[in-house]
Design an enzyme around this catalytic site. Structure first.
Site, PDB file in Angstrom:
ATOM      1  N   PRO A  37       0.825  -1.216   0.000  1.00  0.00           N
ATOM      2  CA  PRO A  37       0.000   0.000   0.000  1.00  0.00           C
ATOM      3  C   PRO A  37       0.859   1.266   0.000  1.00  0.00           C
ATOM      4  O   PRO A  37       0.523   2.247  -0.659  1.00  0.00           O
ATOM      5  CB  PRO A  37      -0.802  -0.121   1.291  1.00  0.00           C
ATOM      6  CG  PRO A  37      -0.882  -1.585   1.555  1.00  0.00           C
ATOM      7  CD  PRO A  37       0.401  -2.180   1.030  1.00  0.00           C
ATOM      8  N   GLU A  40       9.811  -8.317 -17.771  1.00  0.00           N
ATOM      9  CA  GLU A  40       8.412  -8.021 -17.465  1.00  0.00           C
ATOM     10  C   GLU A  40       7.904  -6.874 -18.349  1.00  0.00           C
ATOM     11  O   GLU A  40       6.788  -6.907 -18.862  1.00  0.00           O
ATOM     12  CB  GLU A  40       8.280  -7.649 -15.984  1.00  0.00           C
ATOM     13  CG  GLU A  40       6.888  -7.118 -15.612  1.00  0.00           C
ATOM     14  CD  GLU A  40       6.663  -6.970 -14.102  1.00  0.00           C
ATOM     15  OE1 GLU A  40       7.590  -7.265 -13.315  1.00  0.00           O
ATOM     16  OE2 GLU A  40       5.553  -6.567 -13.725  1.00  0.00           O
TER      17      GLU A  40
END
Ligand SMILES: Cc1cc2nc3c(=O)[nH]c(=O)nc-3n(C[C@H](O)[C@H](O)[C@H](O)COP(=O)(O)OP(=O)(O)OC[C@H]3O[C@@H](n4cnc5c(N)ncnc54)[C@H](O)[C@@H]3O)c2cc1C
Ligand SMILES: Cc1cc2nc3c(=O)[nH]c(=O)nc-3n(C[C@H](O)[C@H](O)[C@H](O)COP(=O)(O)OP(=O)(O)OC[C@H]3O[C@@H](n4cnc5c(N)ncnc54)[C@H](O)[C@@H]3O)c2cc1C
Lengths: 379, 412
Positions: A128, A244
């Site tokens: 977060p 990625e």
């Protein structure tokens, strides 16, 4: 222009993957989107087909395939829908950590299951409080005898609900200076006490991709689950993230191509003012511009794939491809939806889904702003 | 309009609308987005109870007799609630325009009064399966039989199809003449033969009753024709103004709402040890957004002034079309920037940006696509420029060195 990247044998493989997906994914995809999950049986079928970690060495059950086969898998899966990105994530983003930095025992223990589809992978970097700034993660793992004790929270984890094995970025030395030297990578198995999953997050798109929060509360992980060495996690990630980014560019490129294909079809059939939309010059020019951008994207993406196959460094180029292609694909989505008129706004037309799905690509896999910081640093 | 330009009365209206907007329960927005509420009738009644519907219409018919420059203030405020609620607020203003401008005294008494009082909720059906942009391609038919018309046909993508009591419908009344001379407008009450289907799985703009309308030999009294028989073209052109002005002003609200959320977020959220607003990649997106919002608001206000001041109808139509295009394009860009500024969380339902981005994708399409706006804008501008005769400005064409080389100026 012929696509030079693919040889005859690759095209045969491509056709095989496509017909497999036509049978096993396309008919069910809407349902998976609705259920917000790709069923486990599908993963098992992928395993049987050899579509999971085809790059893995034969001794673990892989086929030691070239990255080009992974490219084809990524492309064909993206064609069905970006919600299937979990497969590419498993194959190209997470498994390589195990293959590259894992010990022989670790590989023997887990790779066969990753190849068969019994073990679905996820990677948990984001928290977060730390997304772009990976060094700021707060999850800790302290050594206690022959285990580590994990504490912390992760968020936006793809395959978050269905995964059996999660590669967690954590700090084994939270006081390290600079901070990145304290980061390690740890494999956490499903059902490890202290490891729980939060809610499946509701998102604008990518519905069949289960994104979730993960919690670790005094979660005891065997010390042998550490990947590579303590304190080297950040280094491993920096080495792996270009791949990625490349995969994100590849799938976004395919998305752009698919959207244009659908729109060409639509504007050929739909009539306004007594003639097909495609006969209006504005529409022809819009389509011409999209086609041009898509061809430029394809040319560059294929060049980066080639570089990667040849073992060249493509750290910067993968970042260029990632930000440019994802933004291009979003422009394509916007225009293609517009050309569908009111119908484009209805979910029964695939363009609505593409539009919702593609919006995340400039955000995840390193935001496009972060890509530009990487490129700028090399100038 | 900008706060510093408002009269005290306009400020009061802004405040009044803001207060109303704050009373809308979040749950309503959520339930509508999930299609659990398909038509929030109570919301329209609440607006009516506060006398906020049809602000421009005369007081005798329940309006407030305001001008466009004032109504856009309320539209921007309600716009923050998203496309569905914004549109339901706008529909009385749109359909009321046709009645107020073209209707008979008894239509005004019978319908306009009840629209502003919330007794009759309304919707407008132009679009058909085969004709959205191409309005004149429409095929719904109305056949006169004695003292009534029989309407047969289908309308598509009608906001309020599910739930509205009264529809403004365009239908072909004469097929022997070119379409623009053979279409009429009707006020059709929901009743036998009117079928609404809430069938669209929409990307956003849910819960506003958007659906398909089928008219299966619907009997409509002849006195429900609006304006002249075969005279709907004039109405259609007039209606561009309320349709587009409401879309444009509503867009300002949506853009503003997203920008506020993202700007506050960027002040709180930290990365790399500092607030993300410290990165120019973020703060310049904010700068770009507020610039676009202000520019859009200026154009919307100018368009409103064009109508209020009685500019030639071509000019008004062009400016309203420009405002619709520019405000919707800008608002979309602002919401899109907002999502980027928020990072991953913006893509989830923890913040309202993903919903706004789904909602807002519609507004470049409805009330005439932005390509259709370009079609109108260029058309009116050519006419205006080429036809200009009075007070003509300096023609700089003659300033070129070889301006008088007429033999070089070849046009064919
Ligand atoms: C659907 C989805 C799936 C995901 N899957 C995974 C997953 O499987 N595993 C995983 O670990 N993570 C995953 N993520 C997380 C994703 O990688 C992060 O959301 C992303 O890296 C951005 O981080 P953040 O959300 O914390 O944004 P923040 O880092 O808070 O960024 C907010 C904004 O600030 C900008 N910004 C930040 N730093 C700078 C800077 N230095 N210069 C300029 N601008 C800056 C960003 O570009 C962004 O616009 C996923 C996210 C989503 C939405
Ligand atoms: C949720 C929703 C709510 C709506 N609400 C209402 C409502 O309440 N009442 C109502 O009557 N309608 C409504 N509409 C319909 C809307 O106004 C139409 O969808 C719109 O006018 C476009 O028409 P179309 O969908 O038939 O697109 P088309 O006309 O098929 O257009 C397709 C594409 O071609 C482009 N195009 C068409 N002609 C040209 C040209 N000559 N030159 C260049 N480009 C061109 C368009 O701009 C568009 O990009 C709604 C639509 C939606 C999706």
């Amino acid at each position: 222009m012929k696509r030079r990247l693919l040889e005859e044998e690759h095209r045969i493989f491509q056709t095989a993957v496509r017909s497999f997906l036509d049978k096993e994914a396309v008919p069910y995809f809407d349902q998976w989107e609705e259920e917000r999950m790709v069923p486990r049986e599908f993963w098992i079928k992928l395993g049987k087909q050899g579509y999971l970690c085809p790059q893995a060495a034969e001794q673990y059950g892989g086929i030691g395939a070239d990255f080009i086969y992974n490219v084809i898998i990524n492309e064909e899966f993206a064609r069905v829908g970006l919600g299937l990105m979990g497969v590419g994530l498993h194959n190209d983003i997470i498994a390589p950590y195990l293959e590259t930095y894992g010990s022989t025992e670790q590989k023997e223990h887990w790779l066969p299951k990753c190849i068969s589809g019994e073990s679905i992978l996820a990677i948990a970097m984001t928290e977060p409080g730390a997304g772009s700034d990976l060094q700021a993660i707060k999850t800790t793992a302290f050594r206690d005898g022959d285990s580590y004790i994990l504490n912390g929270q992760k968020t936006f984890i793809s395959n978050g609900i269905c995964s059996d094995l999660v590669l967690v970025a954590c700090k084994t030395d939270p006081k390290a200076q600079p901070a990145y030297k304290g980061i390690s990578l740890m494999l956490v198995e499903r059902d490890t006490p202290g490891f729980t999953r939060g809610r499946k997050m509701d998102k604008m798109g990518m519905h069949s991709q289960d994104t979730a929060e993960l919690f670790f509360e005094d979660c005891r992980v065997p010390a042998e689950n550490l990947i590579g060495e303590e304190g080297k996690g950040f280094y491993y990630m920096m080495n792996s993230l270009p791949r990625e980014r490349l995969v994100t560019a590849i799938t976004s490129q395919v998305a752009a191509e698919e959207m244009l294909r659908e729109t060409l079809e639509y504007t050929g059939i739909r009539k306004a003012f007594g003639r097909p939309l495609k006969d209006q010059q504005h529409i022809q020019f819009t389509l011409a511009e999209l086609k041009s951008e898509i061809v430029l994207g394809r040319t560059f993406v294929d060049r980066v794939i080639e570089a990667y196959l040849a073992g060249e460094d493509m750290g910067t180029e993968s970042s260029i491809a990632k930000w440019w292609v994802t933004e291009m694909a979003n422009r394509v989505a916007y225009q293609c939806l517009q050309l569908h008129g009111g119908y484009g706004y209805m979910e029964e037309y695939p363009i609505a889904r593409w539009y919702r799905d593609i919006r995340v690509t400039p955000i995840y896999a390193g935001s496009n702003e972060i890509m530009k910081t990487i490129i700028a640093r090399t100038l | 309009m900008f706060d510093f330009m408002m009269t005290p009365e306009q400020k009061a209206l802004q405040q009044e609308t803001r207060e109303f907007v704050k009373t809308i329960p979040k749950q309503l927005l959520v339930d509508m987005d999930q299609d659990k509420v398909q038509y929030p009738r109570q919301y329209i009644e609440d607006l009516a109870a506060r006398n906020l519907l049809g602000l421009r219409f005369p007081k005798e018919f329940g309006g407030r007799g305001l001008d466009w420059s004032t109504e856009i203030i309320a539209l921007e405020e309600v716009g923050v609630l998203g496309t569905s609620l914004g549109c339901l607020f706008s529909l009385p203003s749109i359909i009321g325009e046709a009645i107020n401008k073209f209707g008979t005294q008894s239509q005004k008494e019978k319908y306009l009064t009840k629209i502003t009082s919330g007794e009759l909720t309304v919707a407008e059906g132009l679009t058909e399966p085969r004709g959205g942009s191409d309005f004149f391609g429409s095929t719904t038919k109305a056949t006169k039989e004695g003292d009534h018309y029989i309407i047969r046909g289908q309308k598509r993508f009608v906001v309020g199809a599910e739930g509205a009591d009264l529809f403004l419908i365009y239908a072909r009344t004469d097929e022997t003449v070119p379409a623009h001379k053979g279409i009429s407008a009707f006020l059709v009450e929901r009743g036998p033969g009117v079928k609404a289907d809430y069938i669209y799985g929409l990307m956003g703009t849910r819960g506003g009753g958007a659906g398909r309308l089928i008219f299966d030999d619907v009997k409509v009294p002849a006195e429900n024709i609006v304006g002249e028989e075969n005279g709907a073209t004039a109405i259609f052109y007039q209606m561009m103004i309320p349709e587009r002005m409401t879309s444009a002003a509503g867009a300002l609200g949506m853009g503003r709402a997203a920008l506020e959320v993202a700007t506050r977020y960027s002040d709180r959220r930290k990365a790399f040890g500092q607030q993300i607003r410290k990165f120019e990649a973020v703060s310049f997106k904010v700068a770009d957004s507020i610039t676009k919002l202000d520019a859009a608001r200026s154009l919307v206000y100018s368009a409103a002034q064009a109508v209020d001041q009685g500019a030639p109808s071509e000019t008004a139509r062009r400016m309203v079309s420009e405002a619709k295009k520019f405000a919707t394009d800008s608002a979309w860009e602002i919401v899109n920037h907002a999502m980027q500024i928020m990072g991953g969380i913006g893509y989830t339902d923890v913040y309202p940006i993903e919903k706004l981005l789904r909602d807002i994708r519609l507004i470049m399409i409805w009330t005439g696509t932005n390509e259709i706006m370009d079609l109108i804008i260029q058309h009116e501008y050519y006419k205006e420029l080429l036809g200009a005769k009075e007070n003509v400005p300096r023609d700089v064409e003659h300033d070129a060195v070889n301006a008088d080389a007429v033999e070089e100026k070849i046009y064919e």
